[in-house]
Write a protein that holds these residues in place. Structure first.
Motif, PDB file in Angstrom:
ATOM      1  N   THR A 117     -13.655 -28.423  21.344  1.00 15.38           N
ATOM      2  CA  THR A 117     -14.064 -28.130  22.709  1.00 15.38           C
ATOM      3  C   THR A 117     -15.451 -28.717  22.924  1.00 15.38           C
ATOM      4  OG1 THR A 117     -12.795 -26.074  22.721  1.00 15.38           O
ATOM      5  CG2 THR A 117     -14.514 -26.310  24.401  1.00 15.38           C
ATOM      6  N   TYR A 118     -15.587 -29.564  23.946  1.00 16.64           N
ATOM      7  CA  TYR A 118     -16.852 -30.256  24.181  1.00 16.64           C
ATOM      8  C   TYR A 118     -17.989 -29.261  24.357  1.00 16.64           C
ATOM      9  CZ  TYR A 118     -20.260 -33.570  26.028  1.00 16.64           C
ATOM     10  OH  TYR A 118     -21.385 -34.332  26.204  1.00 16.64           O
ATOM     11  N   ASN A 119     -19.057 -29.483  23.620  1.00 18.88           N
ATOM     12  CA  ASN A 119     -20.282 -28.678  23.678  1.00 18.88           C
ATOM     13  C   ASN A 119     -20.114 -27.244  23.167  1.00 18.88           C
ATOM     14  OD1 ASN A 119     -22.272 -30.437  24.357  1.00 18.88           O
ATOM     15  ND2 ASN A 119     -22.460 -29.819  26.486  1.00 18.88           N
ATOM     16  N   LYS A 120     -19.018 -26.970  22.457  1.00 22.37           N
ATOM     17  CA  LYS A 120     -18.899 -25.641  21.841  1.00 22.37           C
ATOM     18  C   LYS A 120     -19.924 -25.492  20.726  1.00 22.37           C
ATOM     19  CE  LYS A 120     -15.603 -22.292  20.031  1.00 22.37           C
ATOM     20  NZ  LYS A 120     -14.177 -21.965  19.810  1.00 22.37           N
ATOM     21  N   VAL A 121     -20.204 -26.588  20.054  1.00 26.65           N
ATOM     22  CA  VAL A 121     -21.285 -26.629  19.061  1.00 26.65           C
ATOM     23  C   VAL A 121     -22.238 -27.742  19.460  1.00 26.65           C
ATOM     24  CG1 VAL A 121     -19.864 -25.702  17.195  1.00 26.65           C
ATOM     25  CG2 VAL A 121     -19.989 -28.180  17.534  1.00 26.65           C
ATOM     26  N   ASP A 122     -23.445 -27.736  18.918  1.00 22.48           N
ATOM     27  CA  ASP A 122     -24.400 -28.783  19.275  1.00 22.48           C
ATOM     28  C   ASP A 122     -23.960 -30.121  18.687  1.00 22.48           C
ATOM     29  OD1 ASP A 122     -26.103 -29.573  16.748  1.00 22.48           O
ATOM     30  OD2 ASP A 122     -25.934 -27.387  16.675  1.00 22.48           O
ATOM     31  N   TYR A 123     -24.579 -31.189  19.174  1.00 25.65           N
ATOM     32  CA  TYR A 123     -24.114 -32.542  18.871  1.00 25.65           C
ATOM     33  C   TYR A 123     -24.180 -32.893  17.388  1.00 25.65           C
ATOM     34  CZ  TYR A 123     -29.000 -34.239  18.583  1.00 25.65           C
ATOM     35  OH  TYR A 123     -30.307 -34.453  18.230  1.00 25.65           O
ATOM     36  N   LEU A 124     -25.174 -32.388  16.672  1.00 24.97           N
ATOM     37  CA  LEU A 124     -25.266 -32.692  15.245  1.00 24.97           C
ATOM     38  C   LEU A 124     -24.281 -31.861  14.435  1.00 24.97           C
ATOM     39  CD1 LEU A 124     -29.133 -33.109  14.785  1.00 24.97           C
ATOM     40  CD2 LEU A 124     -27.386 -34.884  15.060  1.00 24.97           C
ATOM     41  N   THR A 125     -24.077 -30.622  14.831  1.00 25.42           N
ATOM     42  CA  THR A 125     -23.054 -29.800  14.184  1.00 25.42           C
ATOM     43  C   THR A 125     -21.680 -30.423  14.389  1.00 25.42           C
ATOM     44  OG1 THR A 125     -24.357 -27.787  14.488  1.00 25.42           O
ATOM     45  CG2 THR A 125     -22.010 -27.501  14.072  1.00 25.42           C
ATOM     46  N   GLN A 126     -21.473 -31.019  15.560  1.00 23.20           N
ATOM     47  CA  GLN A 126     -20.194 -31.676  15.826  1.00 23.20           C
ATOM     48  C   GLN A 126     -19.951 -32.829  14.850  1.00 23.20           C
ATOM     49  OE1 GLN A 126     -17.564 -31.105  18.581  1.00 23.20           O
ATOM     50  NE2 GLN A 126     -16.867 -31.974  16.648  1.00 23.20           N
ATOM     51  N   ILE A 127     -20.985 -33.592  14.568  1.00 23.40           N
ATOM     52  CA  ILE A 127     -20.855 -34.683  13.601  1.00 23.40           C
ATOM     53  C   ILE A 127     -20.509 -34.134  12.220  1.00 23.40           C
ATOM     54  CG2 ILE A 127     -22.125 -36.512  12.389  1.00 23.40           C
ATOM     55  CD1 ILE A 127     -23.700 -36.938  15.011  1.00 23.40           C
ATOM     56  N   LEU A 128     -21.152 -33.034  11.854  1.00 16.74           N
ATOM     57  CA  LEU A 128     -20.868 -32.411  10.560  1.00 16.74           C
ATOM     58  C   LEU A 128     -19.428 -31.911  10.505  1.00 16.74           C
ATOM     59  CD1 LEU A 128     -22.169 -31.658   7.851  1.00 16.74           C
ATOM     60  CD2 LEU A 128     -22.700 -29.416   8.832  1.00 16.74           C
ATOM     61  N   GLU A 129     -18.943 -31.334  11.605  1.00 14.44           N
ATOM     62  CA  GLU A 129     -17.565 -30.840  11.647  1.00 14.44           C
ATOM     63  C   GLU A 129     -16.558 -31.973  11.496  1.00 14.44           C
ATOM     64  OE1 GLU A 129     -16.195 -27.736  11.690  1.00 14.44           O
ATOM     65  OE2 GLU A 129     -18.261 -27.174  11.208  1.00 14.44           O
ATOM     66  N   ILE A 130     -16.838 -33.086  12.129  1.00 11.86           N
ATOM     67  CA  ILE A 130     -15.967 -34.252  11.953  1.00 11.86           C
ATOM     68  C   ILE A 130     -15.966 -34.672  10.483  1.00 11.86           C
ATOM     69  CG2 ILE A 130     -15.704 -36.709  12.468  1.00 11.86           C
ATOM     70  CD1 ILE A 130     -14.851 -35.125  14.822  1.00 11.86           C
ATOM     71  N   GLY A 131     -17.151 -34.636   9.874  1.00 16.15           N
ATOM     72  CA  GLY A 131     -17.252 -34.965   8.455  1.00 16.15           C
ATOM     73  C   GLY A 131     -16.407 -34.052   7.594  1.00 16.15           C
ATOM     74  N   LYS A 132     -16.417 -32.773   7.902  1.00 17.54           N
ATOM     75  CA  LYS A 132     -15.597 -31.812   7.150  1.00 17.54           C
ATOM     76  C   LYS A 132     -14.114 -32.101   7.336  1.00 17.54           C
ATOM     77  CE  LYS A 132     -18.856 -27.917   7.536  1.00 17.54           C
ATOM     78  NZ  LYS A 132     -19.061 -26.573   8.113  1.00 17.54           N
ATOM     79  N   ALA A 133     -13.728 -32.435   8.554  1.00 23.47           N
ATOM     80  CA  ALA A 133     -12.313 -32.649   8.862  1.00 23.47           C
ATOM     81  C   ALA A 133     -11.727 -33.843   8.121  1.00 23.47           C
ATOM     82  CB  ALA A 133     -12.123 -32.828  10.367  1.00 23.47           C
ATOM     83  N   VAL A 134     -12.572 -34.814   7.791  1.00 26.91           N
ATOM     84  CA  VAL A 134     -12.085 -36.014   7.078  1.00 26.91           C
ATOM     85  C   VAL A 134     -12.598 -36.052   5.639  1.00 26.91           C
ATOM     86  CG1 VAL A 134     -11.749 -37.358   9.178  1.00 26.91           C
ATOM     87  CG2 VAL A 134     -13.976 -37.427   8.012  1.00 26.91           C
ATOM     88  N   ASN A 135     -13.065 -34.896   5.163  1.00 25.62           N
ATOM     89  CA  ASN A 135     -13.475 -34.752   3.759  1.00 25.62           C
ATOM     90  C   ASN A 135     -14.687 -35.615   3.411  1.00 25.62           C
ATOM     91  OD1 ASN A 135     -13.152 -33.449   1.298  1.00 25.62           O
ATOM     92  ND2 ASN A 135     -11.738 -34.972   0.483  1.00 25.62           N
ATOM     93  N   GLN A 136     -15.600 -35.755   4.394  1.00 27.75           N
ATOM     94  CA  GLN A 136     -16.825 -36.539   4.182  1.00 27.75           C
ATOM     95  C   GLN A 136     -18.051 -35.737   4.642  1.00 27.75           C
ATOM     96  OE1 GLN A 136     -17.203 -39.465   2.717  1.00 27.75           O
ATOM     97  NE2 GLN A 136     -15.032 -39.843   2.363  1.00 27.75           N
ATOM     98  N   GLU A 137     -18.072 -34.465   4.287  1.00 28.47           N
ATOM     99  CA  GLU A 137     -19.141 -33.582   4.749  1.00 28.47           C
ATOM    100  C   GLU A 137     -20.514 -34.030   4.274  1.00 28.47           C
ATOM    101  OE1 GLU A 137     -20.438 -28.826   4.644  1.00 28.47           O
ATOM    102  OE2 GLU A 137     -18.591 -29.508   3.664  1.00 28.47           O
ATOM    103  N   GLN A 138     -20.647 -34.425   3.020  1.00 29.07           N
ATOM    104  CA  GLN A 138     -21.949 -34.819   2.498  1.00 29.07           C
ATOM    105  C   GLN A 138     -22.451 -36.101   3.162  1.00 29.07           C
ATOM    106  OE1 GLN A 138     -23.948 -32.966   0.342  1.00 29.07           O
ATOM    107  NE2 GLN A 138     -25.385 -34.457   1.185  1.00 29.07           N
ATOM    108  N   LYS A 139     -21.561 -37.022   3.376  1.00 30.95           N
ATOM    109  CA  LYS A 139     -21.945 -38.270   4.036  1.00 30.95           C
ATOM    110  C   LYS A 139     -22.422 -37.996   5.451  1.00 30.95           C
ATOM    111  CE  LYS A 139     -20.337 -43.048   4.396  1.00 30.95           C
ATOM    112  NZ  LYS A 139     -19.222 -43.976   4.075  1.00 30.95           N
ATOM    113  N   ALA A 140     -21.758 -37.080   6.139  1.00 25.75           N
ATOM    114  CA  ALA A 140     -22.174 -36.702   7.489  1.00 25.75           C
ATOM    115  C   ALA A 140     -23.524 -36.000   7.460  1.00 25.75           C
ATOM    116  CB  ALA A 140     -21.122 -35.801   8.123  1.00 25.75           C
ATOM    117  N   ALA A 141     -23.723 -35.120   6.497  1.00 24.87           N
ATOM    118  CA  ALA A 141     -24.992 -34.397   6.383  1.00 24.87           C
ATOM    119  C   ALA A 141     -26.146 -35.364   6.103  1.00 24.87           C
ATOM    120  CB  ALA A 141     -24.902 -33.357   5.275  1.00 24.87           C
ATOM    121  N   ASP A 142     -25.899 -36.358   5.281  1.00 26.57           N
ATOM    122  CA  ASP A 142     -26.934 -37.357   4.984  1.00 26.57           C
ATOM    123  C   ASP A 142     -27.293 -38.156   6.232  1.00 26.57           C
ATOM    124  OD1 ASP A 142     -26.909 -36.532   2.356  1.00 26.57           O
ATOM    125  OD2 ASP A 142     -25.628 -38.175   1.649  1.00 26.57           O
TER     126      ASP A 142
END
Length: 323
Positions: A152-177
């Motif tokens: 849902t757009y803007n349910k989380v802030d923009y950087l958290t959204q990037i982290l969530e995408i990272g989690k969904a594709v199993n690249q959480e650390q790369k997203a966090a970096d």
């Protein structure tokens, strides 16, 4: 007679002994085979373990979803493609808005254009994961094709959204970096800008044309997250007041001067009607007179994904620093 019985007795004992040894060896061989050959239950367990290694459980906003641990054909039906590209995730299909973004043309030249209205176009791509908005049409049909993760757009802030995408594709650390690096770069640029234009100078972001013109708050793409959140630059009070509820505010030419800051980022549609810029009302605005309005192609400035943020950060920094 006894002499005859003795050899027979000895022969009988020898035969019994040999049979005993064979039985013992047979038992020993069976034991060894049982030790070295996995039982059917063990084989089933190993197979299950290998199968589970192919997927991960992602805790989405709608609940846990089994998704590929290493997705190879992702279809994106929302403004998150730049996050996936930044994480080096292979894309199989994107919607028309993403495909039209000039910043993504090189990366998406071989990626198909799909539509939420045409589910068959998605089916033909054989995706292993679909990422969409929570209000995307035909989600139930898409779930029959591949796992579907929605946001849902803007349910989380923009950087958290990037982290969530990272989690969904199993690249959480790369997203966090990436997030940590971006925050450091944006903060440094913001401090440099404040030193040049003054910490009290205001900045507005507008978009549209003579028929529909908008200004935006601190979390609506178009570089707003960078300017107001990451850089900590100042928003005009009127903009802050009128965008507080919806995140954006519809403007008319008559009230436009009240919403233009000392500096303005104008996300401009090249195909739009920008005749309002020829009016005296517009030309008399201080930011216009001082050449502090910086125009950028709107089609490249909509989103707040990782690649778009990099592009926006570069444009905003160069514009306000005069580089």
């Amino acid at each position: 007679m006894k002499k005859l019985l003795l050899p027979l007795l000895i022969l009988t004992l020898l035969l019994l002994s040999a049979c005993g040894n064979n039985a013992s060896n047979s038992t020993s061989n069976s034991t060894a085979a049982a030790t070295t050959t996995p039982a059917p239950e063990a084989s089933a367990t190993a197979s299950a373990d290998n199968s589970s290694a192919d997927t991960i459980t992602y805790e989405s906003e709608t609940g846990p979803i089994e998704v590929p641990a290493d997705p190879q054909r992702v279809v994106v039906l929302a403004g998150y493609a730049g996050n996936l590209l930044a994480l080096d995730i292979p894309l199989a299909g994107v919607d028309s808005y993403i495909k039209a973004n000039p910043n993504f043309q090189d990366q998406l030249k071989d990626v198909a254009e799909v539509s939420e209205e045409n589910v068959e176009s998605i089916l033909n791509l054989k995706p292993d994961l679909i990422i969409a908005s929570s209000d995307t049409k035909n989600l139930d049909k898409m779930k029959q094709i591949a796992p579907v993760v929605t946001y849902t757009y803007n349910k989380v802030d923009y950087l958290t959204q990037i982290l969530e995408i990272g989690k969904a594709v199993n690249q959480e650390q790369k997203a966090a970096d990436w997030i940590a690096d971006f925050k450091a770069r944006a903060l440094a640029a913001g401090e440099e800008i404040k030193a040049k234009i003054g910490a009290d100078s205001t900045i507005s972001v507008i978009e549209g044309d003579s028929k529909n013109l908008y200004t935006f708050g601190s979390a609506w793409g178009r570089g707003t997250e960078i300017i107001y959140q990451a850089m900590g630059l100042k928003m005009p009070d009127k903009v802050k007041e009128m965008t507080a509820k919806e995140g954006y505010f519809n403007l008319s030419l008559e009230i436009l001067p009240d919403y233009m800051g000392d500096y303005v980022i104008y996300s401009k549609d090249p195909a739009g009607d920008a005749s309002f810029q020829e009016t005296s009302t517009y030309k008399d605005i201080p930011a216009v007179k001082n050449n502090h309005v910086y125009e950028i192609d709107a089609t490249s400035f909509y989103f707040n994904d990782a690649l778009s943020l990099d592009y926006q950060l570069d444009f905003i920094s160069k514009s306000l620093l005069g580089n």
